[in-house]
Design a protein around this motif. Structure first.
Motif, PDB file in Angstrom:
ATOM      1  N   LEU A 103      20.895  11.640 -21.548  1.00 47.35           N
ATOM      2  CA  LEU A 103      20.794  11.963 -20.128  1.00 47.35           C
ATOM      3  C   LEU A 103      19.857  13.149 -19.907  1.00 47.35           C
ATOM      4  N   GLU A 104      19.981  14.115 -20.819  1.00 43.23           N
ATOM      5  CA  GLU A 104      19.143  15.312 -20.734  1.00 43.23           C
ATOM      6  C   GLU A 104      17.669  14.919 -20.839  1.00 43.23           C
ATOM      7  N   ARG A 130      16.403  12.033 -20.051  1.00 41.44           N
ATOM      8  CA  ARG A 130      15.961  11.269 -18.868  1.00 41.44           C
ATOM      9  C   ARG A 130      15.756  12.180 -17.669  1.00 41.44           C
ATOM     10  N   ARG A 131      16.648  13.146 -17.522  1.00 43.73           N
ATOM     11  CA  ARG A 131      16.543  14.001 -16.325  1.00 43.73           C
ATOM     12  C   ARG A 131      15.517  15.108 -16.522  1.00 43.73           C
TER      13      ARG A 131
END
Lengths: 352, 377
Positions: B191-192, B194-195
């Motif tokens: 997630l890190e 992707r964001r």
């Protein structure tokens, strides 16, 4: 490629080294310690003083007093040896040693004689390659507990924590004593006698074990000596005496006859007060003892009047005992350390 | 060109000459040893020790000498591992605190570091043991803290959780929880990516602890029970205990080494260029994020090499334990060599043991160092 050849060389060297260590040739019998035998007395005479290994923290036996002087029962025997060899009881260099250091110091020749409340045991005699000269004090291992506990024997001490000093015979005697009684206990060991006593006094352990004489000495230095009692239990035989390096019989002989000379002096009634009058005594034993007659001292390689010098400068056995361990000192009853003529174990060999 | 001018040849000759000198020296020592009528043998290790050891693994007087040595070794390793972990935590916190802009925090850290670094460890150990640990009340007047935890000069006795019969049913829940925790963590990492901005990861992973909690309710009976300490006669039974000697040597080493590690950490942080912090701040990182994401990852590469020395020091300093009655490797060996008379043999074993421990620590840390080493771009 280069790296590999270095590794190969290093491994080869390591292999040779290991092989040299791992294949010990049996030690040749009979040629033990040629560098030590017989040479010690000459070394001492050339040096002009005796190097004596002793205790520095055991009041009454070997203690470095606040004035910076060594004093005590064991220390007086160092002085007696110096008086015998040089006619000067101050010709001593003291080496304070811990329990663990003492035997190596003697084996390596750092000290001439070890007089540091050392128990005569078979293992030490055989494995450590040291020789006892005589027994100066017959001791036994005891147990000190606080009076408040009300204990009278070891059987009351189920589950107790017991403090003792490492590197002594007391650890093993303690294990034997509790094991044979089927009692559970926890040992706690310290390197320094003084730390052991402090831990006991602080209540870290329920009892402290050591030679009875040592317990008496330590108790005397405690804040409230009356709060502690030495149980009437003797866990082991602890014969204490001076030691010399293994194989040096000539020097060992000097040390043992110094000790026996002091015992014989007491037996013959020779003391520092009357030694000058005694020189004109008619008793043949006294005459030989004091070197008036015979070649007792010279045959040992020391002055013929060595007992005179010891008694004059240090005292006979009884005087030394009373000075440190008698009523004015630690107040330990003479018990087995009485002359054989008085029902004790002290028996000097014949001055003949 | 003769071979004597060949650098490689000369190096090898030099090495062999040195090795020969070492071998000769060893043989000479051995010869001297024999000449004094002393024998050299490790056979005594099989003999009955006939002394007692109260700290660490179970040991009885009928066990052989080698087992006593192992007991001491394990005790030393225990102190070293716990000491290294705690000293690193203490040192990192203090090192960061010393650089704090808060006057009080940075000065408290400075005073601690200066006092501890400039007094001898042995003195500190004596103080902690004789003036703190042994000044606690005696067992009958013990301090009882909730739990119960007994505090006395016989040590710290506290409640301990022991498995019951239903414990085996509970284990699967923990395995599931572990797998879930790793899964959550990996998901947060992705997630890190992707964001393209940092997200919290570890707190999320701890959510998996809910699973064993549910398991506790489902399993028949309690999987663990509280074994509470109680005084029985002269000793405490039940629960678990920490002896005053162990506590004193552990805290002594942690406090002492922590001060040195703090300075290492401070030096490492200060070596990170100021521009890094300023750039991070300009991009809107919070102070905590700057420390965690920008400064510490760069500082750790500078910190590790001097840190190895501190770890080695801590391990070797643990041999001072004999002064305060803790049965570490050196204390046990001291007893061994006195009772057996095998002084040289025991000392060789002691040196070999400390050498192996030090080399192991160096090896582990050097591997860590290589993996984290700065990749210059």
């Amino acid at each position: 490629m280069k790296a590999i050849s270095w590794i190969v060389v290093s491994l080869l060297v390591l292999g040779v080294l290991l092989a040299a260590c791992a294949a010990p040739a049996p030690p040749e019998e009979g040629e033990a310690a040629p560098s030590v035998t017989g040479a010690r007395i000459q070394t001492i005479l050339d040096r002009g003083k005796v190097i004596c290994g002793c205790n520095a923290e055991l009041p009454g036996f070997g203690y470095l007093n606040p004035a910076g002087d060594f004093e005590g029962f064991d220390v007086d025997f160092c002085k007696a040896i110096a008086a015998a060899v040089f006619g000067d009881a101050t010709a001593v260099e003291y080496r304070p040693l811990t329990a663990a250091e003492r035997l190596p110091a003697l084996q390596t020749g750092e000290i001439d004689v070890l007089i540091r409340n050392t128990t005569w045991t078979l293992t030490r005699d055989a494995v450590n390659e040291v020789d006892w000269a005589a027994v100066t004090f017959y001791d036994g291992q005891g147990m000190m507990v606080p009076v408040a506990t009300g204990w009278t024997s070891l059987d009351d001490m189920e589950g107790a924590t017991v403090c003792s000093t490492t590197g002594t015979t007391t650890e093993m005697n303690l294990a034997d004593a509790f094991r044979s009684r089927g009692l559970d206990y926890t040992p706690l060991l310290f390197e320094k006698t003084q730390d052991t006593a402090t831990a006991y006094e602080e209540g870290r352990c329920d009892g402290q074990t050591s030679d009875k004489s040592q317990l008496a000495a330590l108790r005397s230095a405690m804040e409230n000596p009356a709060d502690h009692v030495i149980l009437d239990v003797t866990m082991s035989k602890e014969p204490l005496g001076p030691l010399t390096a293994h194989g040096d019989n000539k020097w060992n002989d000097v040390v043992r006859w110094v000790v026996w000379g002091m015992m014989q002096a007491e037996e013959s009634g020779v003391s520092s007060a009357n030694v000058d009058q005694m020189l004109s005594s008619d008793d043949p034993t006294v005459k030989r003892l004091l070197g008036v007659e015979g070649e007792m001292g010279s045959s040992l390689g020391i002055p013929n009047d060595f007992v005179v010098q010891i008694v004059k400068q240090v005292g006979n056995y009884g005087e030394v005992y009373n000075r440190w361990l008698g009523p004015d000192g630690l107040n330990i009853p003479r018990g087995p350390n009485e002359l054989w003529t008085n029902g004790g174990l002290l028996y000097a060999m014949a001055f003949r | 060109m003769s071979t004597f001018r060949d650098e490689r040849f000369l190096r090898i000759v030099g090495q062999i000459a040195f090795a020969a000198a070492v071998v000769l020296f060893a043989l000479w020592c051995l010869g001297n040893y024999r000449a004094r009528g002393l024998s050299f043998s490790f056979a005594f290790l099989q003999d009955e020790a006939s002394f007692d050891l109260a700290e660490g693994m179970a040991f009885s007087p009928i066990d052989p000498y080698w087992k006593a040595f192992i007991v001491g070794l394990v005790n030393t390793i225990k102190v070293a591992i716990l000491g290294i972990i705690l000293a690193t935590i203490l040192g990192t916190i203090t090192g960061v605190a010393r650089l704090s802009t808060n006057w009080l925090i940075s000065n408290i850290a400075s005073v601690y570091i200066e006092i501890i670094r400039n007094t001898p460890l042995l003195v500190q150990l004596f103080f902690i043991y004789f003036a703190v640990a042994l000044k606690l009340p005696e067992l009958r007047d013990r301090l009882v803290l909730p739990g119960p935890i007994f505090l006395s000069n016989r040590g710290i006795h506290l409640v301990w959780w022991r498995p019951t019969a239903s414990f085996t049913w509970w284990v699967p829940f923990w395995i599931v929880a572990l797998v879930a925790a790793v899964g959550i963590y990996l998901w947060r990492v992705r997630l890190e990516g992707r964001r393209r901005r940092p997200v919290s990861r570890l707190p999320w992973a701890f959510l998996a602890l809910v699973i064993p909690l549910i398991g506790w309710l489902l399993v028949p009976g309690n999987p663990l029970y509280a074994d509470k300490p109680a005084v029985e006669g002269l000793k405490v039974v039940g629960g678990t205990s920490v002896s005053p000697e162990f506590a004193a040597i552990l805290f002594g080493l942690v406090i002492y080494t922590g001060a040195f590690i703090a300075e290492v950490v401070r030096a490492g942080i200060m070596a990170v260029p100021r521009g890094q912090t300023e750039a991070a701040r300009a991009q809107g990182f919070t102070e905590m994020q700057i420390l965690r994401l920008i400064v510490l990852p760069q500082a750790i590469r500078i910190i590790i090499p001097p840190l190895i020395s501190q770890y080695l020091n801590l391990t070797k300093n643990s041999s001072l334990a004999i002064a305060i009655g803790f049965l570490d490797l050196y204390a046990v060996s001291n007893t061994m060599l006195n009772q057996s008379g095998r002084i040289v043999e025991v000392f060789i074993m002691v040196m070999a043991a400390y050498l192996s421990m030090s080399l192991t620590i160096s090896l582990i840390m050097n591997v860590a160092n290589r993996r984290l080493a700065m990749v210059e771009r």
